[in-house]
Write a protein that holds these residues in place. Structure first.
Motif, PDB file in Angstrom:
ATOM      1  N   SER A 123      63.487  11.000  17.178  1.00 16.29           N
ATOM      2  CA  SER A 123      63.652  10.343  18.479  1.00 16.29           C
ATOM      3  C   SER A 123      62.814  11.015  19.567  1.00 16.29           C
ATOM      4  O   SER A 123      62.555  10.420  20.596  1.00 16.29           O
TER       5      SER A 123
ATOM      6  N   GLY B  15      59.002   9.839  13.124  1.00 18.50           N
ATOM      7  CA  GLY B  15      60.296   9.228  12.852  1.00 18.50           C
ATOM      8  C   GLY B  15      61.472   9.891  13.541  1.00 18.50           C
ATOM      9  O   GLY B  15      62.623   9.497  13.331  1.00 18.50           O
TER      10      GLY B  15
ATOM     11  N   LEU C 249      62.779  16.210   9.620  1.00 18.70           N
ATOM     12  CA  LEU C 249      62.965  14.909   8.954  1.00 18.70           C
ATOM     13  C   LEU C 249      63.818  15.043   7.702  1.00 18.70           C
ATOM     14  O   LEU C 249      64.677  14.208   7.425  1.00 18.70           O
TER      15      LEU C 249
ATOM     16  N   TRP D  50      57.949  11.449  17.635  1.00 17.91           N
ATOM     17  CA  TRP D  50      58.293  10.030  17.582  1.00 17.91           C
ATOM     18  C   TRP D  50      57.515   9.330  16.468  1.00 17.91           C
ATOM     19  O   TRP D  50      58.082   8.541  15.710  1.00 17.91           O
TER      20      TRP D  50
END
Length: 77
Positions: free
Chosen positions: A35, A33, A71, A30
């Motif tokens: 969820s 970035g 990411l 988290w």
């Protein structure tokens, strides 16, 4: 050039200059970035148990690399 993503607000310095990563895998995901941990598993295709093992290793180099890869895939679309 591939951007380098760093975890934010998850590293704590101890008195010996070593960085301690004492947050849960979900919190680290988290903070980076994502969820959560489930998204890390989904984006990387790495087994949950493998990622949990990487998280427990001192330094967490592989776990951090998995977050970077996730990411990148998330941003790449």
């Amino acid at each position: 050039m591939v951007p380098s993503f760093k975890l934010r607000d998850t590293a704590i310095q101890n008195g010996k200059g070593r960085v301690l990563m004492n947050k849960s895998p979900s919190h680290q995901c988290w903070a980076a970035g994502l969820s959560g941990f489930a998204e890390l598993v989904r984006l990387t295709g790495i087994a949950k148990s493998t990622l949990e093992g990487w998280h427990k290793v001192d330094g967490q180099v592989k776990f951090s690399a998995a977050i970077d890869a996730a990411l990148y895939r998330k941003l790449k679309g």
